[in-house]
Design a protein around this motif. Structure first.
Motif, PDB file in Angstrom:
ATOM      1  N   ASN A   5       0.746  -1.343  -0.155  1.00  0.00           N
ATOM      2  CA  ASN A   5      -0.010   0.153  -0.182  1.00  0.00           C
ATOM      3  C   ASN A   5       0.977   1.329  -0.104  1.00  0.00           C
ATOM      4  N   ALA A   6       1.872   1.234   0.646  1.00  0.00           N
ATOM      5  CA  ALA A   6       3.034   2.185   0.746  1.00  0.00           C
ATOM      6  C   ALA A   6       3.609   2.680  -0.772  1.00  0.00           C
ATOM      7  N   GLN A   7       3.874   1.478  -1.462  1.00  0.00           N
ATOM      8  CA  GLN A   7       4.244   1.593  -2.618  1.00  0.00           C
ATOM      9  C   GLN A   7       3.080   2.203  -3.692  1.00  0.00           C
ATOM     10  N   LYS A   8       1.831   1.905  -3.545  1.00  0.00           N
ATOM     11  CA  LYS A   8       0.755   2.685  -4.569  1.00  0.00           C
ATOM     12  C   LYS A   8       0.554   4.075  -3.899  1.00  0.00           C
ATOM     13  N   GLU A   9       0.468   4.285  -2.528  1.00  0.00           N
ATOM     14  CA  GLU A   9       0.314   5.824  -1.924  1.00  0.00           C
ATOM     15  C   GLU A   9       1.547   6.657  -2.635  1.00  0.00           C
ATOM     16  N   VAL A  10       2.833   6.117  -2.806  1.00  0.00           N
ATOM     17  CA  VAL A  10       3.754   6.916  -3.428  1.00  0.00           C
ATOM     18  C   VAL A  10       3.615   7.030  -4.971  1.00  0.00           C
ATOM     19  N   ASP A  11       3.140   5.943  -5.727  1.00  0.00           N
ATOM     20  CA  ASP A  11       2.829   5.978  -7.056  1.00  0.00           C
ATOM     21  C   ASP A  11       1.813   7.315  -7.359  1.00  0.00           C
ATOM     22  N   ASP A  12       0.761   7.072  -6.526  1.00  0.00           N
ATOM     23  CA  ASP A  12      -0.415   7.972  -6.542  1.00  0.00           C
ATOM     24  C   ASP A  12       0.000   9.320  -6.358  1.00  0.00           C
ATOM     25  N   TRP A  13       0.920   9.472  -5.348  1.00  0.00           N
ATOM     26  CA  TRP A  13       1.459  11.033  -5.180  1.00  0.00           C
ATOM     27  C   TRP A  13       2.246  11.326  -6.464  1.00  0.00           C
ATOM     28  N   ILE A  14       3.140  10.599  -7.060  1.00  0.00           N
ATOM     29  CA  ILE A  14       4.075  10.867  -8.217  1.00  0.00           C
ATOM     30  C   ILE A  14       3.086  11.069  -9.152  1.00  0.00           C
ATOM     31  N   LYS A  15       2.066  10.586  -9.420  1.00  0.00           N
ATOM     32  CA  LYS A  15       0.979  10.762 -10.562  1.00  0.00           C
ATOM     33  C   LYS A  15       0.147  12.146 -10.532  1.00  0.00           C
ATOM     34  N   GLU A  16      -0.119  12.350  -9.245  1.00  0.00           N
ATOM     35  CA  GLU A  16      -0.823  13.672  -8.853  1.00  0.00           C
ATOM     36  C   GLU A  16       0.162  14.834  -8.645  1.00  0.00           C
ATOM     37  N   HIS A  17       1.028  14.862  -8.013  1.00  0.00           N
ATOM     38  CA  HIS A  17       2.214  15.878  -7.617  1.00  0.00           C
ATOM     39  C   HIS A  17       3.475  16.019  -8.422  1.00  0.00           C
ATOM     40  N   GLY A  18       3.750  14.965  -8.723  1.00  0.00           N
ATOM     41  CA  GLY A  18       5.323  14.961  -9.351  1.00  0.00           C
ATOM     42  C   GLY A  18       5.640  14.849 -10.706  1.00  0.00           C
ATOM     43  N   VAL A  19       4.662  14.814 -11.413  1.00  0.00           N
ATOM     44  CA  VAL A  19       4.416  14.799 -12.771  1.00  0.00           C
ATOM     45  C   VAL A  19       5.029  13.511 -13.475  1.00  0.00           C
ATOM     46  N   ARG A  20       6.183  13.034 -12.988  1.00  0.00           N
ATOM     47  CA  ARG A  20       6.667  11.719 -13.239  1.00  0.00           C
ATOM     48  C   ARG A  20       8.005  11.438 -12.148  1.00  0.00           C
ATOM     49  N   TYR A  21       8.377  10.169 -12.278  1.00  0.00           N
ATOM     50  CA  TYR A  21       9.415   9.881 -11.438  1.00  0.00           C
ATOM     51  C   TYR A  21      10.738  10.216 -11.960  1.00  0.00           C
ATOM     52  N   PHE A  22      11.656  10.700 -11.145  1.00  0.00           N
ATOM     53  CA  PHE A  22      13.100  10.988 -11.410  1.00  0.00           C
ATOM     54  C   PHE A  22      13.546   9.802 -12.288  1.00  0.00           C
ATOM     55  N   ASN A  23      14.484   9.883 -13.002  1.00  0.00           N
ATOM     56  CA  ASN A  23      15.183   8.695 -13.503  1.00  0.00           C
ATOM     57  C   ASN A  23      15.820   7.705 -12.248  1.00  0.00           C
ATOM     58  N   GLU A  24      16.244   6.638 -12.482  1.00  0.00           N
ATOM     59  CA  GLU A  24      16.793   5.811 -11.388  1.00  0.00           C
ATOM     60  C   GLU A  24      18.033   6.544 -10.730  1.00  0.00           C
ATOM     61  N   LEU A  25      18.829   6.978 -11.719  1.00  0.00           N
ATOM     62  CA  LEU A  25      20.194   7.329 -11.254  1.00  0.00           C
ATOM     63  C   LEU A  25      20.083   8.601 -10.296  1.00  0.00           C
ATOM     64  N   THR A  26      19.122   9.533 -10.864  1.00  0.00           N
ATOM     65  CA  THR A  26      18.857  10.690 -10.168  1.00  0.00           C
ATOM     66  C   THR A  26      18.188  10.391  -8.763  1.00  0.00           C
ATOM     67  N   ASN A  27      17.322   9.470  -8.681  1.00  0.00           N
ATOM     68  CA  ASN A  27      16.850   8.727  -7.431  1.00  0.00           C
ATOM     69  C   ASN A  27      17.752   8.079  -6.538  1.00  0.00           C
ATOM     70  N   MET A  28      18.605   7.390  -7.213  1.00  0.00           N
ATOM     71  CA  MET A  28      19.725   6.924  -6.407  1.00  0.00           C
ATOM     72  C   MET A  28      20.589   7.962  -5.494  1.00  0.00           C
TER      73      MET A  28
END
Length: 108
Positions: A5-28
């Motif tokens: 559920n935490a993964q889903k909540e983060v995914d929902d937040w990204i879709k609503e507020h974050g536009v998209r995920y940063f790429n994997e290297l940026t997130n690392m």
């Protein structure tokens, strides 16, 4: 809340507020930065370094939550079911370490 559920909540937040995920290297890099903030608090509050006045307002829980958020982002964007991975890891650790720590003289 479980990890799935935490993964889903983060995914929902990204879709609503974050536009998209940063790429994997940026997130690392972001994860490394967040872990560094946790390390700074631990080193100064619980370790031997003195705590600077500017660090006294830092909230360890918030910083740990930032680490968790980025870990969940990385899991989502790389297709890792972190709940399943965590469950499997705990099972393996339980089998491997069942007596290990109890028999460790350094922990007595």
């Amino acid at each position: 809340m479980d990890i799935k559920n935490a993964q889903k909540e983060v995914d929902d937040w990204i879709k609503e507020h974050g536009v998209r995920y940063f790429n994997e290297l940026t997130n690392m890099a972001q994860l490394t930065e967040e872990v560094g903030e946790v390390a700074r608090i631990i080193a100064r509050r619980y370790g031997e370094q003195s705590e600077k006045e500017s660090d006294k307002d830092k909230d360890l829980g918030e910083e740990l939550a930032d680490v968790l958020f980025v870990v969940l982002c990385l899991a989502n964007q790389t297709g890792v079911d972190l709940q399943a991975a965590f469950n499997e890891r705990m099972y393996k650790k339980g089998k491997r370490d069942h007596d290990r720590h109890h028999n460790n003289q350094k922990l007595k």
